[in-house]
Design a protein around this motif. Structure first.
Motif, PDB file in Angstrom:
ATOM      1  N   ILE A   1      88.228 -48.369 -14.582  1.00 54.27           N
ATOM      2  CA  ILE A   1      87.126 -47.818 -13.794  1.00 54.27           C
ATOM      3  C   ILE A   1      86.356 -48.986 -13.214  1.00 54.27           C
ATOM      4  CG2 ILE A   1      85.001 -46.443 -13.884  1.00 54.27           C
ATOM      5  CD1 ILE A   1      86.197 -44.962 -16.265  1.00 54.27           C
ATOM      6  N   ARG A   2      86.504 -49.193 -11.895  1.00 51.74           N
ATOM      7  CA  ARG A   2      85.876 -50.315 -11.211  1.00 51.74           C
ATOM      8  C   ARG A   2      84.887 -49.771 -10.161  1.00 51.74           C
ATOM      9  NH1 ARG A   2      88.089 -55.203 -12.080  1.00 51.74           N
ATOM     10  NH2 ARG A   2      90.102 -55.302 -13.114  1.00 51.74           N
ATOM     11  N   PRO A   3      83.603 -49.745 -10.463  1.00 50.40           N
ATOM     12  CA  PRO A   3      82.622 -49.276  -9.468  1.00 50.40           C
ATOM     13  C   PRO A   3      82.393 -50.315  -8.384  1.00 50.40           C
ATOM     14  CG  PRO A   3      81.503 -50.021 -11.438  1.00 50.40           C
ATOM     15  CD  PRO A   3      82.964 -50.106 -11.748  1.00 50.40           C
ATOM     16  N   ARG A   4      82.040 -49.854  -7.206  1.00 49.38           N
ATOM     17  CA  ARG A   4      81.703 -50.747  -6.101  1.00 49.38           C
ATOM     18  C   ARG A   4      80.235 -51.131  -6.233  1.00 49.38           C
ATOM     19  NH1 ARG A   4      84.655 -46.582  -3.361  1.00 49.38           N
ATOM     20  NH2 ARG A   4      86.700 -47.350  -2.645  1.00 49.38           N
ATOM     21  N   TYR A   5      79.987 -52.419  -6.185  1.00 51.18           N
ATOM     22  CA  TYR A   5      78.613 -52.891  -6.348  1.00 51.18           C
ATOM     23  C   TYR A   5      77.818 -52.513  -5.101  1.00 51.18           C
ATOM     24  CZ  TYR A   5      75.501 -55.726  -9.203  1.00 51.18           C
ATOM     25  OH  TYR A   5      74.518 -56.152 -10.060  1.00 51.18           O
ATOM     26  N   PRO A   6      76.696 -51.833  -5.266  1.00 54.66           N
ATOM     27  CA  PRO A   6      75.891 -51.429  -4.109  1.00 54.66           C
ATOM     28  C   PRO A   6      75.428 -52.638  -3.324  1.00 54.66           C
ATOM     29  CG  PRO A   6      75.192 -50.230  -6.056  1.00 54.66           C
ATOM     30  CD  PRO A   6      76.123 -51.300  -6.532  1.00 54.66           C
ATOM     31  N   THR A   7      75.511 -52.567  -2.029  1.00 56.24           N
ATOM     32  CA  THR A   7      75.138 -53.701  -1.159  1.00 56.24           C
ATOM     33  C   THR A   7      73.684 -54.075  -1.340  1.00 56.24           C
ATOM     34  OG1 THR A   7      76.774 -52.942   0.451  1.00 56.24           O
ATOM     35  CG2 THR A   7      75.091 -54.475   1.231  1.00 56.24           C
ATOM     36  N   THR A   8      72.834 -53.064  -1.441  1.00 57.88           N
ATOM     37  CA  THR A   8      71.395 -53.348  -1.574  1.00 57.88           C
ATOM     38  C   THR A   8      71.119 -54.088  -2.888  1.00 57.88           C
ATOM     39  OG1 THR A   8      70.882 -51.360  -0.312  1.00 57.88           O
ATOM     40  CG2 THR A   8      69.099 -52.309  -1.625  1.00 57.88           C
ATOM     41  N   ALA A   9      71.755 -53.624  -3.966  1.00 54.93           N
ATOM     42  CA  ALA A   9      71.539 -54.284  -5.255  1.00 54.93           C
ATOM     43  C   ALA A   9      72.100 -55.697  -5.239  1.00 54.93           C
ATOM     44  CB  ALA A   9      72.191 -53.459  -6.361  1.00 54.93           C
TER      45      ALA A   9
ATOM     46  N   ALA B   1      82.775 -44.030  -8.771  1.00 51.50           N
ATOM     47  CA  ALA B   1      83.836 -44.696  -9.542  1.00 51.50           C
ATOM     48  C   ALA B   1      84.547 -43.704 -10.451  1.00 51.50           C
ATOM     49  CB  ALA B   1      83.247 -45.847 -10.356  1.00 51.50           C
ATOM     50  N   LEU B   2      83.810 -42.806 -11.094  1.00 50.94           N
ATOM     51  CA  LEU B   2      84.423 -41.813 -11.972  1.00 50.94           C
ATOM     52  C   LEU B   2      85.262 -40.816 -11.184  1.00 50.94           C
ATOM     53  CD1 LEU B   2      81.653 -41.134 -14.617  1.00 50.94           C
ATOM     54  CD2 LEU B   2      83.956 -42.001 -15.040  1.00 50.94           C
ATOM     55  N   ARG B   3      84.825 -40.483  -9.977  1.00 51.89           N
ATOM     56  CA  ARG B   3      85.606 -39.541  -9.173  1.00 51.89           C
ATOM     57  C   ARG B   3      86.976 -40.141  -8.812  1.00 51.89           C
ATOM     58  NH1 ARG B   3      80.708 -37.691  -5.339  1.00 51.89           N
ATOM     59  NH2 ARG B   3      79.974 -35.901  -6.582  1.00 51.89           N
ATOM     60  N   ARG B   4      87.005 -41.442  -8.664  1.00 48.63           N
ATOM     61  CA  ARG B   4      88.274 -42.082  -8.294  1.00 48.63           C
ATOM     62  C   ARG B   4      89.145 -42.402  -9.504  1.00 48.63           C
ATOM     63  NH1 ARG B   4      87.270 -46.724  -6.892  1.00 48.63           N
ATOM     64  NH2 ARG B   4      85.003 -46.903  -6.846  1.00 48.63           N
TER      65      ARG B   4
ATOM     66  N   PHE C   1      76.827 -52.831 -14.404  1.00 49.32           N
ATOM     67  CA  PHE C   1      76.877 -53.538 -13.110  1.00 49.32           C
ATOM     68  C   PHE C   1      76.356 -54.959 -13.333  1.00 49.32           C
ATOM     69  CE2 PHE C   1      76.874 -49.108 -12.062  1.00 49.32           C
ATOM     70  CZ  PHE C   1      77.683 -48.988 -10.957  1.00 49.32           C
ATOM     71  N   LYS C   2      77.301 -55.928 -13.281  1.00 52.78           N
ATOM     72  CA  LYS C   2      76.952 -57.334 -13.510  1.00 52.78           C
ATOM     73  C   LYS C   2      77.315 -58.114 -12.249  1.00 52.78           C
ATOM     74  CE  LYS C   2      75.875 -57.004 -17.930  1.00 52.78           C
ATOM     75  NZ  LYS C   2      74.497 -57.325 -18.451  1.00 52.78           N
ATOM     76  N   LEU C   3      76.424 -58.999 -11.878  1.00 53.86           N
ATOM     77  CA  LEU C   3      76.678 -59.802 -10.674  1.00 53.86           C
ATOM     78  C   LEU C   3      77.927 -60.669 -10.852  1.00 53.86           C
ATOM     79  CD1 LEU C   3      73.041 -60.836  -9.724  1.00 53.86           C
ATOM     80  CD2 LEU C   3      74.539 -59.232  -8.502  1.00 53.86           C
ATOM     81  N   SER C   4      78.154 -61.066 -12.090  1.00 50.47           N
ATOM     82  CA  SER C   4      79.316 -61.916 -12.349  1.00 50.47           C
ATOM     83  C   SER C   4      80.614 -61.143 -12.107  1.00 50.47           C
ATOM     84  CB  SER C   4      79.276 -62.451 -13.793  1.00 50.47           C
ATOM     85  OG  SER C   4      79.245 -61.369 -14.701  1.00 50.47           O
ATOM     86  N   ASN C   5      80.575 -59.828 -12.396  1.00 50.53           N
ATOM     87  CA  ASN C   5      81.794 -59.021 -12.203  1.00 50.53           C
ATOM     88  C   ASN C   5      82.063 -58.711 -10.745  1.00 50.53           C
ATOM     89  OD1 ASN C   5      82.063 -59.004 -14.962  1.00 50.53           O
ATOM     90  ND2 ASN C   5      81.026 -57.013 -15.208  1.00 50.53           N
ATOM     91  N   SER C   6      81.022 -58.818  -9.916  1.00 53.17           N
ATOM     92  CA  SER C   6      81.191 -58.432  -8.499  1.00 53.17           C
ATOM     93  C   SER C   6      81.770 -59.574  -7.700  1.00 53.17           C
ATOM     94  CB  SER C   6      79.815 -58.060  -7.890  1.00 53.17           C
ATOM     95  OG  SER C   6      78.953 -59.198  -7.891  1.00 53.17           O
ATOM     96  N   GLN C   7      81.774 -60.772  -8.244  1.00 55.45           N
ATOM     97  CA  GLN C   7      82.275 -61.896  -7.473  1.00 55.45           C
ATOM     98  C   GLN C   7      83.768 -62.074  -7.671  1.00 55.45           C
ATOM     99  OE1 GLN C   7      79.858 -65.185  -8.887  1.00 55.45           O
ATOM    100  NE2 GLN C   7      78.015 -64.414  -7.826  1.00 55.45           N
TER     101      GLN C   7
END
Length: 349
Positions: free
Chosen positions: A267-275, A317-320, A343-349
């Protein structure tokens, strides 16, 4: 000679006419004086009475009448004539009933049909009595008017004035009936309008009350459903996960596999652009249902930090995600799970 004789004869003839004419005039004058002395004057004196009133005195309505004689039938002619004169003086020509000049004079004629005084008085006062009747008709006292008309008919039944009075009486009665009917119709219409207004108001009040009751029932039902759903979620959240060995033992005992739903993909969520732009990190606790085909629905956010920042990304993410459904005794079943997605910034990079 003959001419002179003729002139003399004509002169004698003219002279003879004058004494005859004078004699005729004297006889007429004598008759008039005798008539006045013997007929007219006594009648006027009798009618006028002490106050000097006359039968032709106009009738005044509304005057208080004296009490009628006690026993009219037992009265003599003189007494009746005296009461009649008194009534004339007090202008009680034809009213009130039982105590008026007309009835007294008629009673005189009943006792003595040829009484000239009573007959003349009735004849002279007839027009004024008829005027009184017309006033009574205009006042719409129909019973009194009918009585007076009947009394006049006893004096002169063929008088055309009676026809006019009867026509006026009928016309006034008809007018009064029409006015009363019109008033009744107006009152009936007003009553119907009031009833309709009351019925409309009652219907409107009932509709408002029904709507309020329905809204209240819907709100109560919605609140109950929400409470039941919340209690169900809390109950499921409090249930401890069964140890793996118990699941295996249960599966062996029943002869089939029993386990929870297992994700078959990460399960890999997309990091929100605003966040991401704001350097925000957080987590979302979600509760969801894994169907027997491995799909996910009924996704609900239980809690989040920060709130409303990562909710949509976690749900998406859960729907996918794809799961292997939960098993009970070897049969796939729908099940509910709860998971924290971080949601971790380190995981989004």
């Amino acid at each position: 000679m003959d001419t002179r004789n003729n002139r003399h004869a004509r002169s004698r003839a003219r002279g003879a006419v004058k004494p005859v004419t004078i004699a005729i005039l004297a006889i007429i004058a004598g008759l008039a004086v005798a008539s006045w002395i013997l007929i007219i004057k006594p009648h006027e004196d009798m009618v006028s009475g002490d106050l000097g009133s006359h039968p032709s005195t106009p009738v005044v309505l509304g005057q208080k009448a004296a009490a009628p004689p006690v026993n009219v039938e037992a009265m003599s002619l003189n007494d009746l004539l005296s009461e009649a004169r008194k009534a004339m003086n007090e202008q009680r020509v034809i009213a009130p009933a039982g105590n008026n000049a007309f009835e007294f004079y008629l009673k005189v004629l009943q006792k003595q049909p040829g009484n000239q005084v009573a007959a003349d008085a009735l004849r002279e006062t007839f027009p004024f009595a008829a005027s009184n009747v017309e006033q009574v008709i205009n006042q719409r006292d129909f019973n009194e008017a009918q009585r007076e008309i009947d009394l006049l008919a006893k004096v002169d039944p063929t008088n055309y004035t009676l026809t006019i009075l009867r026509s006026k009486l009928d016309a006034q009665r008809k007018t009064l009936d029409e006015e009363q009917q019109k008033q009744l119709d107006q009152q009936r219409q007003a009553d119907l309008a009031a009833q309709k207004a009351a019925a409309d108001k009652a219907a409107a009040n009932k509709a408002l009350a029904d709507k309020a009751a329905a809204d209240k029932a819907a709100q109560a039902q919605a609140a109950l459903a929400s409470q039941q759903e919340k209690a169900k979620q809390e109950e499921q959240a409090r249930k401890p996960a069964a140890p793996a060995n118990q699941v295996a033992e249960g599966a062996q005992a029943s002869g089939g596999e029993t386990r929870d739903a297992i994700p078959v993909s990460t399960i890999r969520p997309r990091y929100p652009t605003t966040a991401l732009r704001n350097n925000q990190e957080g987590w979302v606790d979600v509760q969801y249902t894994v169907n027997v085909d491995g799909s996910v629905d009924n996704i609900q956010v239980v809690s989040a930090e920060p709130r409303h920042v990562f909710d949509s990304a976690a749900i998406d993410a859960l729907r996918r995600a794809k799961f292997s459904p939960a098993m009970r005794d070897g049969t796939a079943i729908a099940s509910q799970q709860q998971k924290r997605i971080e949601f971790k910034l380190s995981n989004s990079q």
